[in-house]
Write a protein that holds these residues in place. Structure first.
Motif, mmCIF file in Angstrom:
data_model
loop_
_atom_site.group_PDB
_atom_site.id
_atom_site.type_symbol
_atom_site.label_atom_id
_atom_site.label_comp_id
_atom_site.label_asym_id
_atom_site.label_seq_id
_atom_site.Cartn_x
_atom_site.Cartn_y
_atom_site.Cartn_z
ATOM 1 N N PHE A 184 39.394 -3.202 -60.578
ATOM 2 C CA PHE A 184 39.651 -1.785 -60.305
ATOM 3 C C PHE A 184 38.399 -0.953 -60.563
ATOM 4 O O PHE A 184 38.039 -0.075 -59.761
ATOM 5 N N ASN A 185 37.725 -1.223 -61.660
ATOM 6 C CA ASN A 185 36.493 -0.490 -61.959
ATOM 7 C C ASN A 185 35.383 -0.853 -60.982
ATOM 8 O O ASN A 185 34.481 -0.053 -60.726
ATOM 9 N N GLY A 186 35.449 -2.072 -60.433
ATOM 10 C CA GLY A 186 34.498 -2.456 -59.396
ATOM 11 C C GLY A 186 34.706 -1.657 -58.122
ATOM 12 O O GLY A 186 33.753 -1.396 -57.377
ATOM 13 N N LEU A 187 35.946 -1.227 -57.858
ATOM 14 C CA LEU A 187 36.236 -0.391 -56.694
ATOM 15 C C LEU A 187 35.767 1.048 -56.922
ATOM 16 O O LEU A 187 35.411 1.756 -55.979
ATOM 17 N N ILE A 188 35.756 1.492 -58.189
ATOM 18 C CA ILE A 188 35.294 2.840 -58.530
ATOM 19 C C ILE A 188 33.770 2.937 -58.441
ATOM 20 O O ILE A 188 33.210 3.965 -58.038
ATOM 21 N N LEU A 189 33.084 1.862 -58.774
ATOM 22 C CA LEU A 189 31.626 1.852 -58.877
ATOM 23 C C LEU A 189 30.906 2.429 -57.655
ATOM 24 O O LEU A 189 30.038 3.305 -57.810
ATOM 25 N N PRO A 190 31.202 1.985 -56.417
ATOM 26 C CA PRO A 190 30.441 2.504 -55.273
ATOM 27 C C PRO A 190 30.639 3.995 -55.020
ATOM 28 O O PRO A 190 29.774 4.645 -54.430
ATOM 29 N N ILE A 191 31.761 4.547 -55.464
ATOM 30 C CA ILE A 191 32.006 5.987 -55.281
ATOM 31 C C ILE A 191 30.990 6.792 -56.082
ATOM 32 O O ILE A 191 30.319 7.697 -55.560
ATOM 33 N N GLY A 192 30.849 6.464 -57.369
ATOM 34 C CA GLY A 192 29.875 7.148 -58.207
ATOM 35 C C GLY A 192 28.451 6.915 -57.736
ATOM 36 O O GLY A 192 27.619 7.836 -57.722
ATOM 37 N N LEU A 193 28.159 5.677 -57.333
ATOM 38 C CA LEU A 193 26.808 5.356 -56.877
ATOM 39 C C LEU A 193 26.442 6.161 -55.627
ATOM 40 O O LEU A 193 25.303 6.621 -55.486
ATOM 41 N N THR A 194 27.386 6.330 -54.713
ATOM 42 C CA THR A 194 27.122 7.091 -53.496
ATOM 43 C C THR A 194 26.724 8.531 -53.816
ATOM 44 O O THR A 194 25.777 9.086 -53.239
ATOM 45 N N ILE A 195 27.442 9.130 -54.766
ATOM 46 C CA ILE A 195 27.131 10.498 -55.175
ATOM 47 C C ILE A 195 25.719 10.583 -55.745
ATOM 48 O O ILE A 195 24.935 11.482 -55.390
ATOM 49 N N PHE A 196 25.369 9.633 -56.600
ATOM 50 C CA PHE A 196 24.054 9.687 -57.251
ATOM 51 C C PHE A 196 22.917 9.346 -56.294
ATOM 52 O O PHE A 196 21.815 9.883 -56.421
ATOM 53 N N MET A 197 23.165 8.476 -55.339
ATOM 54 C CA MET A 197 22.124 8.208 -54.348
ATOM 55 C C MET A 197 21.898 9.427 -53.452
ATOM 56 O O MET A 197 20.765 9.716 -53.046
ATOM 57 N N TYR A 198 22.958 10.162 -53.172
ATOM 58 C CA TYR A 198 22.816 11.413 -52.417
ATOM 59 C C TYR A 198 21.949 12.394 -53.201
ATOM 60 O O TYR A 198 21.060 13.056 -52.628
ATOM 61 N N ILE A 199 22.194 12.482 -54.498
ATOM 62 C CA ILE A 199 21.389 13.368 -55.348
ATOM 63 C C ILE A 199 19.919 12.951 -55.309
ATOM 64 O O ILE A 199 19.020 13.781 -55.172
ATOM 65 N N GLY A 200 19.679 11.645 -55.436
ATOM 66 C CA GLY A 200 18.312 11.152 -55.463
ATOM 67 C C GLY A 200 17.554 11.428 -54.180
ATOM 68 O O GLY A 200 16.375 11.814 -54.212
ATOM 69 N N TRP A 201 18.225 11.252 -53.031
ATOM 70 C CA TRP A 201 17.555 11.428 -51.739
ATOM 71 C C TRP A 201 17.450 12.886 -51.299
ATOM 72 O O TRP A 201 16.436 13.289 -50.700
ATOM 73 N N PHE A 202 18.511 13.679 -51.568
ATOM 74 C CA PHE A 202 18.583 15.008 -50.960
ATOM 75 C C PHE A 202 18.635 16.185 -51.936
ATOM 76 O O PHE A 202 18.513 17.332 -51.502
ATOM 77 N N ARG A 203 18.826 15.914 -53.238
ATOM 78 C CA ARG A 203 18.924 17.024 -54.191
ATOM 79 C C ARG A 203 17.896 16.886 -55.313
ATOM 80 O O ARG A 203 18.221 16.939 -56.494
ATOM 81 N N GLY A 204 16.646 16.731 -54.897
ATOM 82 C CA GLY A 204 15.569 16.650 -55.877
ATOM 83 C C GLY A 204 15.412 17.919 -56.691
ATOM 84 O O GLY A 204 14.823 17.899 -57.781
ATOM 85 N N ASP A 205 15.979 19.030 -56.190
ATOM 86 C CA ASP A 205 15.907 20.293 -56.929
ATOM 87 C C ASP A 205 16.675 20.245 -58.245
ATOM 88 O O ASP A 205 16.462 21.094 -59.124
ATOM 89 N N LEU A 206 17.562 19.249 -58.388
ATOM 90 C CA LEU A 206 18.333 19.113 -59.633
ATOM 91 C C LEU A 206 17.589 18.283 -60.685
ATOM 92 O O LEU A 206 18.085 18.118 -61.793
ATOM 93 N N MET A 207 16.408 17.783 -60.324
ATOM 94 C CA MET A 207 15.649 16.892 -61.211
ATOM 95 C C MET A 207 14.578 17.615 -62.028
ATOM 96 O O MET A 207 13.693 16.986 -62.599
ATOM 97 N N ASN A 208 14.650 18.963 -62.080
ATOM 98 C CA ASN A 208 13.723 19.743 -62.914
ATOM 99 C C ASN A 208 12.254 19.463 -62.621
ATOM 100 O O ASN A 208 11.435 19.340 -63.530
ATOM 101 N N GLY A 209 11.956 19.328 -61.341
ATOM 102 C CA GLY A 209 10.568 19.144 -60.946
ATOM 103 C C GLY A 209 10.080 17.712 -60.988
ATOM 104 O O GLY A 209 8.919 17.439 -60.638
ATOM 105 N N TYR A 210 10.935 16.790 -61.382
ATOM 106 C CA TYR A 210 10.528 15.387 -61.475
ATOM 107 C C TYR A 210 10.481 14.768 -60.085
ATOM 108 O O TYR A 210 11.403 14.923 -59.283
ATOM 109 N N ARG A 211 9.396 14.054 -59.791
ATOM 110 C CA ARG A 211 9.250 13.380 -58.504
ATOM 111 C C ARG A 211 9.858 11.987 -58.607
ATOM 112 O O ARG A 211 9.272 11.071 -59.178
ATOM 113 N N TYR A 212 11.036 11.845 -58.034
ATOM 114 C CA TYR A 212 11.802 10.604 -58.204
ATOM 115 C C TYR A 212 11.180 9.460 -57.409
ATOM 116 O O TYR A 212 10.839 9.622 -56.229
ATOM 117 N N PRO A 213 11.007 8.277 -58.027
ATOM 118 C CA PRO A 213 10.382 7.129 -57.341
ATOM 119 C C PRO A 213 11.216 6.639 -56.156
ATOM 120 O O PRO A 213 12.409 6.371 -56.309
#
Length: 435
Positions: free
Chosen positions: A375-404
């Protein structure tokens, strides 16, 4: 347990409230104290993630799948470790650089997504914790002969006592570090006694005779999914370790935590594989089946059974702490009042509710522990999708950090893989409830 998170844009260390900052000489002990406190928090976060990842459910899953698949299950262990690297290195970095907990950060990126993520993580954590308390009771039963329900009750009360302490965060750090080290040593002893076919295990780690996506999804969920993904990162925020200036030490702690967890997973697998390879048949289907206990007893007789009891209890009590602490750390997204001492009381309530359900339904069978991981394995990709979206498109939330970019690429690949495995495994995982 939570303490205010420092502003991630400030690069100065937080002041030590006990220091007499009257001149530069008296300021020095404060700096040393802060550095020591930060190191303790990093180590605590490392072991909180590692011990949360190796709970009674994971031990039961490992014994069950090793008995069913033999050395081929080594590939599942490897897959879980590689996914763990991609997940934790991204999650720890994003959360600590932004200075915001996972649901708050998710809501800023995609309005409403943080509430959904929090609900799923808390639900998964609650179900997991019922199994953790059951596992603690079972561990004490094997170790001392104490009735499993009484053992579960005493274990839950022990966890409650930790969160009643004035400096609960520091107590949690010490408990999980000591318990984690003891668990590793005991497992290594049994693995040495069981004499597993290491050559075959190494070969099938990369060239398995069979691949089972339901199995991999379940083991990934049991050791990476749900609340486990965020345990270490949220502990670092609570200790004040946030901001761009801490990226290197946070990444090092995440890497070391994954390394410790990976070694522990593989050693546990080898300990059980040695028994399976010797021809011992392990029951994985009976209502009262305890595959891991059978394996440890077959490996080292009465001593092995007692060691299993100790390992199972340690894994359970640290997972009770990790599941309760991390699940409650998601509650402030619903109410800003759940911080500090209120959060400690909410954590205690979370443990008490888990205990009450356990006492009502009795000891969780091995099948339930395997299902919870899935069940937790089914939850995992949901959270990951949100965070990958943040990494690719919401760099403004990273306080100026240039994400690798390389980190985002491996995180995205892990996300796609977990989605594929979840789709392939959702049927078999929920079919477990009918067994």
């Amino acid at each position: 347990m939570d303490v205010p998170v420092t502003d991630p844009r400030k690069t100065t260390a937080p002041a030590d409230p006990t220091a007499q900052n009257t001149d530069q000489n008296t300021d020095q002990p404060s700096v040393r104290s802060v550095a020591k406190s930060r190191r303790a928090a990093l180590i605590g976060a490392l072991f909180l993630m590692a011990t949360s990842a190796i709970g009674p459910g994971f031990i039961t899953q490992t014994a069950t799948f090793t008995a069913q698949m033999g050395a081929a299950f080594a590939f599942g262990i490897l897959a879980s470790i590689l996914i763990d690297f991609a997940v934790q290195l991204n999650i720890w970095r994003m959360i600590t650089v932004s200075g915001k907990r996972a649901p708050e950060l998710a809501n800023l990126a995609i309005p409403g997504s943080g509430f959904v993520l929090a609900f799923l993580v808390i639900l998964g954590g609650l179900v997991f914790n019922i199994g953790n308390i059951a596992g603690a009771g079972l561990g004490l039963n094997v170790l001392t002969g104490l009735d499993a329900k009484i053992g579960g009750l005493l274990s839950a009360l022990f966890a409650v006592a930790i969160f009643l302490a004035k400096r609960a965060g520091a107590v949690v750090d010490r408990v999980v570090v000591i318990a984690g080290l003891v668990m590793i040593v005991l497992t290594v002893i049994v693995a040495f006694i069981s004499q597993p076919p290491i050559g075959d295990a190494l070969r099938q780690t990369v060239l398995p005779d069979e691949i089972n996506f339901a199995t991999i999804t379940t083991i990934v969920g049991g050791t990476v999914g749900g609340y486990i993904t965020y345990a270490g990162a949220h502990r670092l925020l609570a200790s004040g370790t946030a901001g761009v200036e801490h990226v290197k030490e946070v990444s090092r702690a995440a890497f070391n935590g994954i390394l410790v967890t990976g070694i522990m997973r593989y050693v546990l697998f080898l300990a059980i594989l040695g028994v399976v390879a010797s021809g011992v048949v392990i029951d994985t289907t009976g209502a009262a089946a305890n595959p891991a206990a059978q394996a440890f007893q077959a490996a080292a007789g009465e001593f092995g059974l007692r060691v299993f009891g100790a390992i199972f209890w340690i894994a359970a009590i640290t997972s009770i702490i990790g599941a309760a602490y991390t699940s409650v750390s998601f509650l402030p997204v619903f109410s800003k009042k759940i911080v500090g001492r209120t959060a400690d009381l909410a954590t205690i309530a979370f443990i008490v509710v888990s205990l009450a359900v356990y006492l009502l339904i009795g000891t969780a069978p091995a099948t339930l522990m395997v299902f919870v991981g899935g069940f937790n394995g089914l939850i995992l990709p949901i959270g990951l999708t949100i965070f990958m979206y943040i990494g690719w498109f919401r760099g403004d939330l990273m306080n100026g950090y240039r994400y690798p970019k390389w980190l985002l690429i491996i995180g995205t690949l892990a996300t796609l893989l977990t989605w594929y495995m979840a789709v392939m495994a959702v049927g078999p995982i929920f079919a477990l409830l009918t067994l």
